[in-house]
Write a protein that holds these residues in place. Sequence first.
Motif: not given
Length: 253
Positions: A208-227
């Motif tokens: 599932y990590l490989a799937f999520c990495e590919d998904l984040y690439e296609f959706e332009g997803h980057y991790q967002e940090f809380t305050k």
Amino acid sequence: MIRRPPRSTHCISSAASDVYKRQTYKSTSLSPRITTNKMEQNASWMSLLLNRINIALFILNKDVQTMLQLYGVSEGGDTISRSGFSKLLRELCPNESTLHIELTANYFATADKAAISVQKFTSKLRQGATAALTEYQENFMNKIGDYTSHKKLDFKELLKTHDMYGIGEILIKYFMQELKGKLGGILNENEYKFIERKYQNEGGKISYLAFCEDLYEFEGHYQEFTKEEIDGITAKIRKYIHENNIKVASLLL
């Protein structure tokens, strides 16, 4: 990341033997003379058909050489009968028009037009295999990306709950349950099968990590940090600077 728009790709249906979605084609009566020149004029259709064959073979986990053996390859393996070739295309792309199948057969036919050249067909098919699979994946990954961004879904965190050992892989049934449960009809059954086939490892689990990495690439997803996370990181940096007596100004020179 700038997201790429989905490319137009023919979707496929849910039946394993009926790999491609049923489409209605305008019936066209065959002319007794279908020449190579006409085949070249229909090259774009042949390219689409070859893409569909590559995707079908991947989803069904079949090798083209193995499939050809089932439909009457010659003893030397150099040719396959025209009727056998047409049956093969019918199995992989059951809704393709008779005209396009005949045109494709003519393109890959031997000099005497009596049979199909196996080498010519398999070579052309393999040339476009990677591009066909990439384009197909890009199409449905963009659909998932649009949906998850809109719904603010994080599949990585969702799937991680099934990863008891923290190794980045989970049982297929849990992966598919979560995926179908959240996406529903966003994807068709063969797109789900493509995902299962692509990310299944040798142990019979899904990475599932490989799937999520590919998904984040296609959706332009980057991790967002809380305050709170940002404040914690900032505090650690300040502590490190203080304990090591680092001059911040010197770092900026």
